[in-house]
Design an enzyme around this catalytic site. Structure first.
Site, PDB file in Angstrom:
ATOM      1  N   ASP A  99       0.834  -1.207   0.000  1.00  0.00           N
ATOM      2  CA  ASP A  99       0.000   0.000   0.000  1.00  0.00           C
ATOM      3  C   ASP A  99       0.868   1.257   0.000  1.00  0.00           C
ATOM      4  O   ASP A  99       0.573   2.229  -0.697  1.00  0.00           O
ATOM      5  CB  ASP A  99      -0.928  -0.023   1.213  1.00  0.00           C
ATOM      6  CG  ASP A  99      -1.679  -1.339   1.296  1.00  0.00           C
ATOM      7  OD1 ASP A  99      -2.342  -1.684   0.319  1.00  0.00           O
ATOM      8  OD2 ASP A  99      -1.567  -2.039   2.326  1.00  0.00           O
ATOM      9  N   HIS A 111      -4.713  -3.503   6.128  1.00  0.00           N
ATOM     10  CA  HIS A 111      -4.448  -3.705   4.692  1.00  0.00           C
ATOM     11  C   HIS A 111      -5.772  -4.124   4.055  1.00  0.00           C
ATOM     12  O   HIS A 111      -6.066  -5.302   3.875  1.00  0.00           O
ATOM     13  CB  HIS A 111      -3.384  -4.773   4.448  1.00  0.00           C
ATOM     14  CG  HIS A 111      -3.361  -5.217   3.016  1.00  0.00           C
ATOM     15  ND1 HIS A 111      -2.942  -4.400   1.996  1.00  0.00           N
ATOM     16  CD2 HIS A 111      -3.742  -6.375   2.435  1.00  0.00           C
ATOM     17  CE1 HIS A 111      -3.072  -5.050   0.848  1.00  0.00           C
ATOM     18  NE2 HIS A 111      -3.557  -6.243   1.080  1.00  0.00           N
TER      19      HIS A 111
HETATM   20  P1  NAX Z   1      -1.576 -18.297  -4.507  1.00  0.00           P
HETATM   21  O1  NAX Z   1      -2.877 -19.038  -4.399  1.00  0.00           O
HETATM   22  O2  NAX Z   1      -0.938 -18.133  -5.829  1.00  0.00           O
HETATM   23  O3  NAX Z   1      -0.528 -18.982  -3.547  1.00  0.00           O
HETATM   24  C1  NAX Z   1      -0.831 -19.292  -2.243  1.00  0.00           C
HETATM   25  C2  NAX Z   1      -0.119 -20.580  -1.968  1.00  0.00           C
HETATM   26  O4  NAX Z   1      -0.286 -20.888  -0.606  1.00  0.00           O
HETATM   27  C3  NAX Z   1      -0.685 -21.762  -2.764  1.00  0.00           C
HETATM   28  O5  NAX Z   1       0.361 -22.387  -3.497  1.00  0.00           O
HETATM   29  C4  NAX Z   1      -1.282 -22.657  -1.703  1.00  0.00           C
HETATM   30  O6  NAX Z   1      -1.113 -24.044  -2.017  1.00  0.00           O
HETATM   31  C5  NAX Z   1      -0.449 -22.259  -0.486  1.00  0.00           C
HETATM   32  N1  NAX Z   1      -1.089 -22.527   0.784  1.00  0.00           N
HETATM   33  C6  NAX Z   1      -2.411 -22.454   1.097  1.00  0.00           C
HETATM   34  N2  NAX Z   1      -2.593 -22.802   2.376  1.00  0.00           N
HETATM   35  C7  NAX Z   1      -1.371 -23.059   2.883  1.00  0.00           C
HETATM   36  C8  NAX Z   1      -0.900 -23.467   4.151  1.00  0.00           C
HETATM   37  N3  NAX Z   1      -1.755 -23.686   5.148  1.00  0.00           N
HETATM   38  N4  NAX Z   1       0.420 -23.656   4.323  1.00  0.00           N
HETATM   39  C9  NAX Z   1       1.291 -23.469   3.320  1.00  0.00           C
HETATM   40  N5  NAX Z   1       0.907 -23.103   2.081  1.00  0.00           N
HETATM   41  C10 NAX Z   1      -0.415 -22.895   1.878  1.00  0.00           C
HETATM   42  O7  NAX Z   1      -1.806 -16.897  -3.776  1.00  0.00           O
HETATM   43  P2  NAX Z   1      -0.880 -15.607  -3.814  1.00  0.00           P
HETATM   44  O8  NAX Z   1      -1.316 -14.750  -4.922  1.00  0.00           O
HETATM   45  O9  NAX Z   1       0.537 -16.029  -3.732  1.00  0.00           O
HETATM   46  O10 NAX Z   1      -1.350 -14.859  -2.486  1.00  0.00           O
HETATM   47  C11 NAX Z   1      -1.013 -15.347  -1.210  1.00  0.00           C
HETATM   48  C12 NAX Z   1      -1.675 -14.493  -0.143  1.00  0.00           C
HETATM   49  O11 NAX Z   1      -1.204 -13.159  -0.205  1.00  0.00           O
HETATM   50  C13 NAX Z   1      -3.176 -14.385  -0.251  1.00  0.00           C
HETATM   51  O12 NAX Z   1      -3.759 -14.538   1.040  1.00  0.00           O
HETATM   52  C14 NAX Z   1      -3.398 -12.979  -0.729  1.00  0.00           C
HETATM   53  O13 NAX Z   1      -4.669 -12.486  -0.381  1.00  0.00           O
HETATM   54  C15 NAX Z   1      -2.290 -12.266  -0.031  1.00  0.00           C
HETATM   55  N6  NAX Z   1      -1.929 -10.939  -0.527  1.00  0.00           N
HETATM   56  C16 NAX Z   1      -1.552 -10.016   0.392  1.00  0.00           C
HETATM   57  C17 NAX Z   1      -1.191  -8.749   0.038  1.00  0.00           C
HETATM   58  C18 NAX Z   1      -0.795  -7.742   1.075  1.00  0.00           C
HETATM   59  O14 NAX Z   1      -0.498  -6.603   0.714  1.00  0.00           O
HETATM   60  N7  NAX Z   1      -0.732  -8.068   2.352  1.00  0.00           N
HETATM   61  C19 NAX Z   1      -1.229  -8.306  -1.380  1.00  0.00           C
HETATM   62  C20 NAX Z   1      -1.211  -9.431  -2.353  1.00  0.00           C
HETATM   63  C21 NAX Z   1      -1.992 -10.643  -1.944  1.00  0.00           C
HETATM   64  O15 NAX Z   1      -3.331 -10.437  -2.281  1.00  0.00           O
END
Ligand code: NAX
Length: 329
Positions: A161, A189
């Site tokens: 952000d 956020h």
């Molecule tokens: P993806 O779905 O591409 O990757 C997430 C990965 O986490 C997947 O490979 C999944 O298998 C794995 N996963 C799920 N549960 C798990 C667990 N219990 N232990 C270990 N691995 C696990 O998502 P991605 O785009 O990489 O986003 C990841 C997270 O970042 C999401 O929650 C998303 O909302 C968050 N974000 C946060 C942001 C921020 O500014 N704080 C911005 C970007 C993003 O939206």
């Protein structure tokens, strides 16, 4: 040879984890002379994809990469053993039309076990950055289950952000992004966050002097930053990935590098009542580091407009905390 740093990344095969892993392995974050051992963590069905990430790491032949260990999320204590940094990305990402609050009950429970495992197994100096949304509240949950890890070691990511807001101000002023400093993101956020133009500067001057269109600052600027994640999803059909990975790494760098005088970094940290914000939340605040220790900066001017915006986002954090109170010990 310096002892390697152990860095854990959950969700390491996901889009953010994938974008982040290689930059850490390359030496860009912790230095060309600091070897790193990566602990890559995924859910069991995704372990084959993690093997692919491992192959690509091998194929980069990074001199700083001292090892790669892979773990599934059923073995978190082994995964976090001796880790100095834990980057918690793994969780379900927001899909189009979904608000961050919708995710809270899906992703919150993951962070209970995560906190317990960090408490049990991580290195004594562990520091944790939570990216997985809703990151503020997920961080609060994990921290609550790790009573032996000091509260100043926990951060939730509001840096994306900050970076988004800096880019918007730079573009409006026709100045390079590096000219923008002291930009705090207050609160959650989420779409309620408050990107603080009142204390931000461009070329060392108050933004409100450089950008005289104050209606834009109070209106479109704030809403563009608040809605940027949704706009990226709409355009890309997927949530922010490279920019989110970059912001997580910027967060780490801001903690381990002295903050330039007169500026701040943005991160959500545990509140103690400063600035009239309720204690016991993970709230976006302006912080400064000396490279070893960090502190919340004093002296940010909070006018009536800012106070009302901050209250709104703090109220949302309090609501989120209530929503997950069964997950807080
Ligand atoms: P993806 O779905 O591409 O990757 C997430 C990965 O986490 C997947 O490979 C999944 O298998 C794995 N996963 C799920 N549960 C798990 C667990 N219990 N232990 C270990 N691995 C696990 O998502 P991605 O785009 O990489 O986003 C990841 C997270 O970042 C999401 O929650 C998303 O909302 C968050 N974000 C946060 C942001 C921020 O500014 N704080 C911005 C970007 C993003 O939206």
């Amino acid at each position: 040879m310096t002892a390697p740093l152990h860095v854990a990344i959950t969700g390491a095969a996901g889009q953010i984890g994938y974008a982040m892993t290689f930059r850490i392995a390359s030496g860009e974050i912790f230095g060309a002379h600091r070897p790193v051992v990566l602990h890559l963590i995924e859910v069991p069905p995704v372990m084959p994809a993690l093997d692919g990430v491992h192959m690509e790491l091998d194929d980069c032949a990074f001199p700083t990469l001292a090892g790669v260990e892979k773990y599934d999320s059923d073995h978190l204590e082994q995964a976090f053993a001796n880790c100095n940094w834990v980057l918690l990305v793994g969780s379900v990402p927001r899909k189009q039309g979904m608000e961050r609050s919708d995710l809270i009950r899906i992703n919150g429970p993951i962070f209970t076990n995560t906190g317990k495992a960090i408490n049990a197994a991580a290195a004594k100096d562990v520091r944790v950055v939570v990216v997985g949304n809703p990151c503020n509240t997920n961080c609060l949950i994990a921290m609550s289950h790790a009573p032996d890890v000091p509260k100043d070691r926990w951060f939730a990511m509001t840096r994306l952000d900050q970076n988004r807001a800096q880019a918007q101000l730079a573009q409006k002023a026709g100045r390079p992004v590096a000219a923008v400093s002291n930009l705090a993101i207050w609160g959650n956020h989420s779409a309620t966050q408050y990107p603080d133009f009142v204390n931000a500067k461009i070329d060392g001057r108050p933004v409100t002097e450089v950008i005289t269109d104050h209606a834009w600052l109070k209106g479109d600027f704030i809403s563009t930053v608040q809605q940027r994640g949704a706009a990226v999803i709409k355009a890309r059909g997927a949530s922010s990935a490279a920019s989110a990975a970059n912001a997580c790494l910027d967060t780490v760098k801001s903690i381990i590098t002295p903050t330039p005088a007169g500026s701040c970094a943005s991160a959500a940290v545990f509140t103690d009542g400063k600035y009239g914000i309720d204690a016991g939340l993970m709230c976006g605040l302006p912080i400064s580091s000396d490279g070893e220790n960090w502190r919340v900066l004093d002296g940010f001017h909070i006018d009536d407009f800012s106070r009302s915006a901050i209250q709104k986002t703090v109220d949302e954090l309090k609501q989120e905390r209530d929503t997950v109170k069964d997950l807080l010990p």
